[in-house]
Design a protein around this motif. Structure first.
Motif, PDB file in Angstrom:
ATOM      1  N   ALA A 121       0.819  -1.218   0.000  1.00 12.30           N
ATOM      2  CA  ALA A 121       0.000   0.000   0.000  1.00 12.30           C
ATOM      3  C   ALA A 121       0.850   1.264   0.000  1.00 12.30           C
ATOM      4  CB  ALA A 121      -0.933  -0.002   1.205  1.00 12.30           C
ATOM      5  N   ALA A 122       2.094   1.163   0.448  1.00 10.96           N
ATOM      6  CA  ALA A 122       2.947   2.344   0.537  1.00 10.96           C
ATOM      7  C   ALA A 122       4.351   2.004   0.052  1.00 10.96           C
ATOM      8  CB  ALA A 122       3.012   2.843   1.979  1.00 10.96           C
ATOM      9  N   GLY A 123       5.068   3.027  -0.332  1.00 16.15           N
ATOM     10  CA  GLY A 123       6.439   2.835  -0.767  1.00 16.15           C
ATOM     11  C   GLY A 123       6.835   3.866  -1.792  1.00 16.15           C
ATOM     12  N   PRO A 124       8.059   3.788  -2.276  1.00  9.70           N
ATOM     13  CA  PRO A 124       8.606   4.818  -3.141  1.00  9.70           C
ATOM     14  C   PRO A 124       8.135   4.758  -4.595  1.00  9.70           C
ATOM     15  CG  PRO A 124      10.221   3.093  -2.827  1.00  9.70           C
ATOM     16  CD  PRO A 124       9.042   2.762  -1.938  1.00  9.70           C
ATOM     17  N   GLU A 125       7.538   3.660  -5.001  1.00 13.54           N
ATOM     18  CA  GLU A 125       7.106   3.511  -6.388  1.00 13.54           C
ATOM     19  C   GLU A 125       5.626   3.882  -6.515  1.00 13.54           C
ATOM     20  OE1 GLU A 125       8.564  -0.362  -8.008  1.00 13.54           O
ATOM     21  OE2 GLU A 125       9.328  -0.566  -5.959  1.00 13.54           O
ATOM     22  N   ALA A 126       5.171   4.122  -7.733  1.00 13.83           N
ATOM     23  CA  ALA A 126       3.757   4.421  -7.960  1.00 13.83           C
ATOM     24  C   ALA A 126       2.868   3.281  -7.456  1.00 13.83           C
ATOM     25  CB  ALA A 126       3.500   4.677  -9.444  1.00 13.83           C
ATOM     26  N   CYS A 127       3.386   2.049  -7.506  1.00 13.94           N
ATOM     27  CA  CYS A 127       2.629   0.875  -7.052  1.00 13.94           C
ATOM     28  C   CYS A 127       2.823   0.604  -5.560  1.00 13.94           C
ATOM     29  CB  CYS A 127       3.048  -0.359  -7.853  1.00 13.94           C
ATOM     30  SG  CYS A 127       4.754  -0.883  -7.548  1.00 13.94           S
ATOM     31  N   GLY A 128       3.505   1.464  -4.834  1.00 10.20           N
ATOM     32  CA  GLY A 128       3.872   1.215  -3.441  1.00 10.20           C
ATOM     33  C   GLY A 128       5.281   0.668  -3.438  1.00 10.20           C
ATOM     34  N   THR A 129       5.424  -0.588  -3.057  1.00 11.56           N
ATOM     35  CA  THR A 129       6.682  -1.325  -3.205  1.00 11.56           C
ATOM     36  C   THR A 129       6.329  -2.641  -3.877  1.00 11.56           C
ATOM     37  OG1 THR A 129       7.664  -0.326  -1.242  1.00 11.56           O
ATOM     38  CG2 THR A 129       8.623  -2.394  -1.999  1.00 11.56           C
ATOM     39  N   ARG A 130       7.052  -2.978  -4.925  1.00 15.97           N
ATOM     40  CA  ARG A 130       6.805  -4.221  -5.666  1.00 15.97           C
ATOM     41  C   ARG A 130       7.761  -5.294  -5.160  1.00 15.97           C
ATOM     42  NH1 ARG A 130       4.514  -5.680 -10.675  1.00 15.97           N
ATOM     43  NH2 ARG A 130       5.536  -7.474 -11.612  1.00 15.97           N
ATOM     44  N   ILE A 131       7.191  -6.371  -4.633  1.00 15.53           N
ATOM     45  CA  ILE A 131       7.965  -7.472  -4.072  1.00 15.53           C
ATOM     46  C   ILE A 131       7.685  -8.704  -4.924  1.00 15.53           C
ATOM     47  CG2 ILE A 131       8.319  -8.901  -2.030  1.00 15.53           C
ATOM     48  CD1 ILE A 131       7.197  -6.352  -0.482  1.00 15.53           C
ATOM     49  N   SER A 132       8.732  -9.321  -5.445  1.00 10.49           N
ATOM     50  CA  SER A 132       8.579 -10.428  -6.391  1.00 10.49           C
ATOM     51  C   SER A 132       9.219 -11.700  -5.871  1.00 10.49           C
ATOM     52  CB  SER A 132       9.227 -10.067  -7.736  1.00 10.49           C
ATOM     53  OG  SER A 132       8.605  -8.936  -8.290  1.00 10.49           O
ATOM     54  N   GLY A 133       8.541 -12.817  -6.127  1.00  9.75           N
ATOM     55  CA  GLY A 133       9.060 -14.134  -5.796  1.00  9.75           C
ATOM     56  C   GLY A 133       8.583 -14.623  -4.446  1.00  9.75           C
ATOM     57  N   PRO A 134       8.419 -15.940  -4.317  1.00  2.29           N
ATOM     58  CA  PRO A 134       7.839 -16.512  -3.098  1.00  2.29           C
ATOM     59  C   PRO A 134       8.589 -16.191  -1.807  1.00  2.29           C
ATOM     60  CG  PRO A 134       8.020 -18.179  -4.825  1.00  2.29           C
ATOM     61  CD  PRO A 134       8.688 -16.948  -5.327  1.00  2.29           C
ATOM     62  N   GLU A 135       9.905 -16.219  -1.819  1.00  3.40           N
ATOM     63  CA  GLU A 135      10.647 -15.960  -0.574  1.00  3.40           C
ATOM     64  C   GLU A 135      10.497 -14.512  -0.127  1.00  3.40           C
ATOM     65  OE1 GLU A 135      11.795 -18.278   1.432  1.00  3.40           O
ATOM     66  OE2 GLU A 135      11.042 -19.679  -0.083  1.00  3.40           O
ATOM     67  N   ALA A 136      10.613 -13.587  -1.065  1.00  2.00           N
ATOM     68  CA  ALA A 136      10.469 -12.164  -0.727  1.00  2.00           C
ATOM     69  C   ALA A 136       9.039 -11.847  -0.302  1.00  2.00           C
ATOM     70  CB  ALA A 136      10.887 -11.302  -1.914  1.00  2.00           C
ATOM     71  N   VAL A 137       8.059 -12.427  -0.977  1.00  2.67           N
ATOM     72  CA  VAL A 137       6.653 -12.205  -0.613  1.00  2.67           C
ATOM     73  C   VAL A 137       6.389 -12.783   0.778  1.00  2.67           C
ATOM     74  CG1 VAL A 137       4.270 -12.839  -1.183  1.00  2.67           C
ATOM     75  CG2 VAL A 137       5.807 -12.011  -2.980  1.00  2.67           C
ATOM     76  N   ARG A 138       6.909 -13.958   1.050  1.00  2.00           N
ATOM     77  CA  ARG A 138       6.747 -14.585   2.368  1.00  2.00           C
ATOM     78  C   ARG A 138       7.275 -13.658   3.464  1.00  2.00           C
ATOM     79  NH1 ARG A 138       6.375 -20.006   3.441  1.00  2.00           N
ATOM     80  NH2 ARG A 138       6.768 -20.581   5.578  1.00  2.00           N
ATOM     81  N   GLU A 139       8.464 -13.106   3.269  1.00  2.00           N
ATOM     82  CA  GLU A 139       9.048 -12.194   4.257  1.00  2.00           C
ATOM     83  C   GLU A 139       8.187 -10.943   4.438  1.00  2.00           C
ATOM     84  OE1 GLU A 139      13.129 -11.274   3.399  1.00  2.00           O
ATOM     85  OE2 GLU A 139      13.634 -13.398   3.125  1.00  2.00           O
ATOM     86  N   ALA A 140       7.683 -10.402   3.335  1.00  2.00           N
ATOM     87  CA  ALA A 140       6.858  -9.194   3.413  1.00  2.00           C
ATOM     88  C   ALA A 140       5.531  -9.469   4.131  1.00  2.00           C
ATOM     89  CB  ALA A 140       6.599  -8.648   2.015  1.00  2.00           C
TER      90      ALA A 140
END
Length: 122
Positions: free
Chosen positions: A30-49
Motif C-alpha cells: 500500500a505504501a512505498g517509493p514507487e507508484a505501485c507502493g513497493t513491488r515485491i517479487s518471488g515466493p521468498e520475498a513475498v513470504r518475508e513481506a
C-alpha cells in the motif's frame, strides 16, 4: 479461495498464505517509493513481506471481508485493525486486487485508506 486466504491472514499462518501464491507471485504494498507502493517479487520475498505485517502489528486482523472473483481477477474488501507499537489503534478500510494464474494468486495489489491512528486505549 479468497475467504480462506483471508482466514489465513487472520490466523497469522504464513504457510497457509503461501500455499495460495503462484511460483512467480508479486505483492504490491500500500505504501512505498514507487507508484505501485513497493513491488515485491518471488515466493521468498513475498513470504518475508507478509510475515512483516504481523511483526509490525502483532494483533493485526482483516475483518468484514467481502470477496469477488471473475475469471482471473478478484477483489477482497476489508477493514484492517490492530495496535501500533506506540499503543495507538489502527482501523482503516482497504481492498486487495488480485490476478490469478492456474488457480493461484499471481498478484496481490493492496490499497488502503490513509487514516490517522486512533488514540491508545487505557
Amino acid at each position: 479461495m479468497l475467504e480462506a486466504f483471508s482466514d489465513a491472514w487472520n490466523r497469522h499462518d504464513i504457510d497457509a498464505l503461501m500455499s495460495f501464491m503462484s511460483d512467480d507471485c508479486v505483492f504490491q504494498t500500500a505504501a512505498g517509493p514507487e507508484a505501485c507502493g513497493t513491488r515485491i517479487s518471488g515466493p521468498e520475498a513475498v513470504r518475508e513481506a507478509f510475515a512483516a505485517a504481523w511483526q509490525a502489528v502483532p494483533d493485526a486482523q482483516w475483518v468484514g471481508g467481502v470477496h469477488f472473483v471473475l475469471n482471473d481477477f478478484g477483489t477482497s474488501q476489508w477493514t484492517f485493525t490492530g495496535t501500533a507499537t506506540d499503543g495507538s489503534r489502527i482501523e482503516t478500510d482497504g481492498i486487495d486486487v488480485f490476478t490469478f494464474k492456474d488457480g493461484k494468486i499471481k498478484l496481490k495489489n493492496v490499497f488502503r485508506k490513509a487514516r490517522p491512528n486512533l488514540p491508545a486505549t487505557k
